[in-house]
Design an enzyme around this catalytic site. Structure first.
Site, PDB file in Angstrom:
ATOM      1  N   ALA A   6      63.471  50.829  18.158  1.00 52.84           N
ATOM      2  CA  ALA A   6      63.422  51.813  19.015  1.00 52.84           C
ATOM      3  C   ALA A   6      62.374  52.598  18.963  1.00 52.84           C
ATOM      4  O   ALA A   6      61.431  52.772  18.133  1.00 52.84           O
ATOM      5  CB  ALA A   6      64.558  52.858  18.726  1.00 52.84           C
ATOM      6  N   HIS A  59      70.793  44.721  21.176  1.00 57.29           N
ATOM      7  CA  HIS A  59      69.488  45.001  22.075  1.00 57.29           C
ATOM      8  C   HIS A  59      68.419  44.373  22.136  1.00 57.29           C
ATOM      9  O   HIS A  59      67.962  43.895  20.950  1.00 57.29           O
ATOM     10  CB  HIS A  59      69.301  46.627  21.716  1.00 57.29           C
ATOM     11  N   ARG A 113      63.405  47.156  28.943  1.00 59.85           N
ATOM     12  CA  ARG A 113      62.029  47.063  28.804  1.00 59.85           C
ATOM     13  C   ARG A 113      61.656  47.265  27.530  1.00 59.85           C
ATOM     14  O   ARG A 113      60.676  47.071  26.934  1.00 59.85           O
ATOM     15  CB  ARG A 113      61.522  47.813  29.916  1.00 59.85           C
ATOM     16  N   ASP A 165      60.192  51.294  25.292  1.00 62.50           N
ATOM     17  CA  ASP A 165      59.120  52.388  25.649  1.00 62.50           C
ATOM     18  C   ASP A 165      57.992  51.863  25.622  1.00 62.50           C
ATOM     19  O   ASP A 165      57.489  50.959  24.651  1.00 62.50           O
ATOM     20  CB  ASP A 165      59.606  53.566  24.736  1.00 62.50           C
ATOM     21  N   GLU A 217      77.067  53.008  19.204  1.00 65.75           N
ATOM     22  CA  GLU A 217      75.818  52.228  19.255  1.00 65.75           C
ATOM     23  C   GLU A 217      75.338  52.675  17.769  1.00 65.75           C
ATOM     24  O   GLU A 217      75.470  53.586  17.149  1.00 65.75           O
ATOM     25  CB  GLU A 217      74.817  52.948  20.162  1.00 65.75           C
TER      26      GLU A 217
END
Ligand code: FAD
Length: 288
Positions: A51, A80, A110, A112, A17
């Site tokens: 993120a 992603h 989904r 955060d 990743e």
């Protein structure tokens, strides 16, 4: 190539990743690091998006980096894509851009909940996004899973039942959150199989390289720290190189144990460090 086809080759899949440049980061330096990671030739490199909910999902940096990996480095990629702050139209636009770059695999998330970013109401859960992407066609979809349970879930069983909804929506592979105690993963994988989740599950592993990193990680994903791991941090926290070496050794030991127990895949959170990615890969490549 679709990620499920890589699992079908019958060896342990080794994925890495990476994250795209964030605001203020030197893009060229990040791109050079990613190209170096790609030179290890992992089975795939997945690319995170915003993120922490810091953008509305599959933003341009994710698409650009995924394209670099797929089209320049010739390594399969998984983009992603979060949905908590996106409308269907925005997701459709992202899917078109991904298609234009020949990207075939998406990790449907989904995202955060971020109090500073208003939610949009088109998608509630990752399973809604997965179903939407699959309906549009052209992509294989993976989903995230949580060996210690997701932080918002009532309990681990409820979380597992929700995970099954993602698989029922059509997700063909799963990637796990980081864990430092393999027992959590084995218990989770066994219970997943018992409730009929049959798709391949990759185990999320990170090599801890600094005390700050581990503190951030624990606050974000709530992974528990086994005593052996906590002792290692305490002993080496003021010696960065020793901590890095110990972190690589700990992650290597976790991976060897996982492979010995027939895990289908390792998803290595390389934190864009070619040094750490290469060390880990060199330690385990003969076992894959
Ligand atoms: P969901 O699957 O929607 O689950 C969220 C919560 O809702 C869980 O508690 C679940 O049990 C519950 N739930 C799910 N479906 C239902 C239902 N139908 N009814 C009731 N409850 C339900 N975040 C980013 O912002 N960018 C990234 O790039 C990113 N990459 C990640 C990669 C991996 C491998 C992992 C494990 C996580 C990643 N995350 C990323 C973090 C992720 O966005 C968060 O963990 C987020 O809080 C949950 O996302 P999800 O897709 O698992 O959500």
């Amino acid at each position: 190539m679709k990620i499920s086809q890589i699992y079908n080759k019958g060896k342990t899949v080794f994925g890495v990743e990476a994250f795209p440049p964030k605001k203020g980061m030197a893009t060229e330096k990040i791109y050079a690091a990613l190209e170096e990671i790609a030179s290890i030739k992992p089975d795939y490199i997945s690319v995170t998006c915003g993120a922490g909910g810091s953008d509305s999902g599959g933003g341009t940096p994710t698409i650009e980096v995924s394209s670099l990996i797929k089209n320049k480095c010739k390594i399969e990629t998984v983009a992603h894509l979060t949905c908590v702050a996106s409308t269907k139209t925005e997701v459709e636009q992202t899917l078109s851009a991904l298609k234009a770059h020949n990207i075939e695999n998406i990790l449907a998330l989904r995202g955060d909940i971020n109090p500073d970013i208003p939610r949009k109401n088109d998608f509630t859960y990752a399973s809604d996004l997965a179903a939407f992407i699959i309906k549009q066609g052209g992509f294989e979809v993976s989903a995230a899973c949580y060996p210690e349970g997701h932080s918002e879930a009532e309990n681990k069983n409820a979380d597992l039942k929700n995970l099954k909804k993602k698989v029922d929506a059509g997700c063909q592979t799963l990637i796990s959150q980081v864990f430092f105690d393999n027992a959590f993963f084995y218990d989770f994988a066994e219970k997943s199989r018992l409730i009929g989740i049959e798709v391949p599950i990759s185990a999320g592993i990170i090599a801890v390289t600094s005390k700050k990193q581990i503190e951030r990680m624990v606050s974000m994903c709530g992974a528990s720290l086994p005593p052996k791991f906590a002792k290692m941090i305490a002993k080496y926290e003021s010696r960065p190189e020793a901590l890095r070496d110990a972190g690589i050794a700990y992650a290597t030991e976790q991976i060897i144990d996982l492979i010995a127990n027939n895990v289908e895949g390792i998803h290595f959170y390389a934190m864009n460090s070619p040094y750490v990615a290469r060390k880990i890969y060199d330690n385990i490549k003969g076992l894959l």
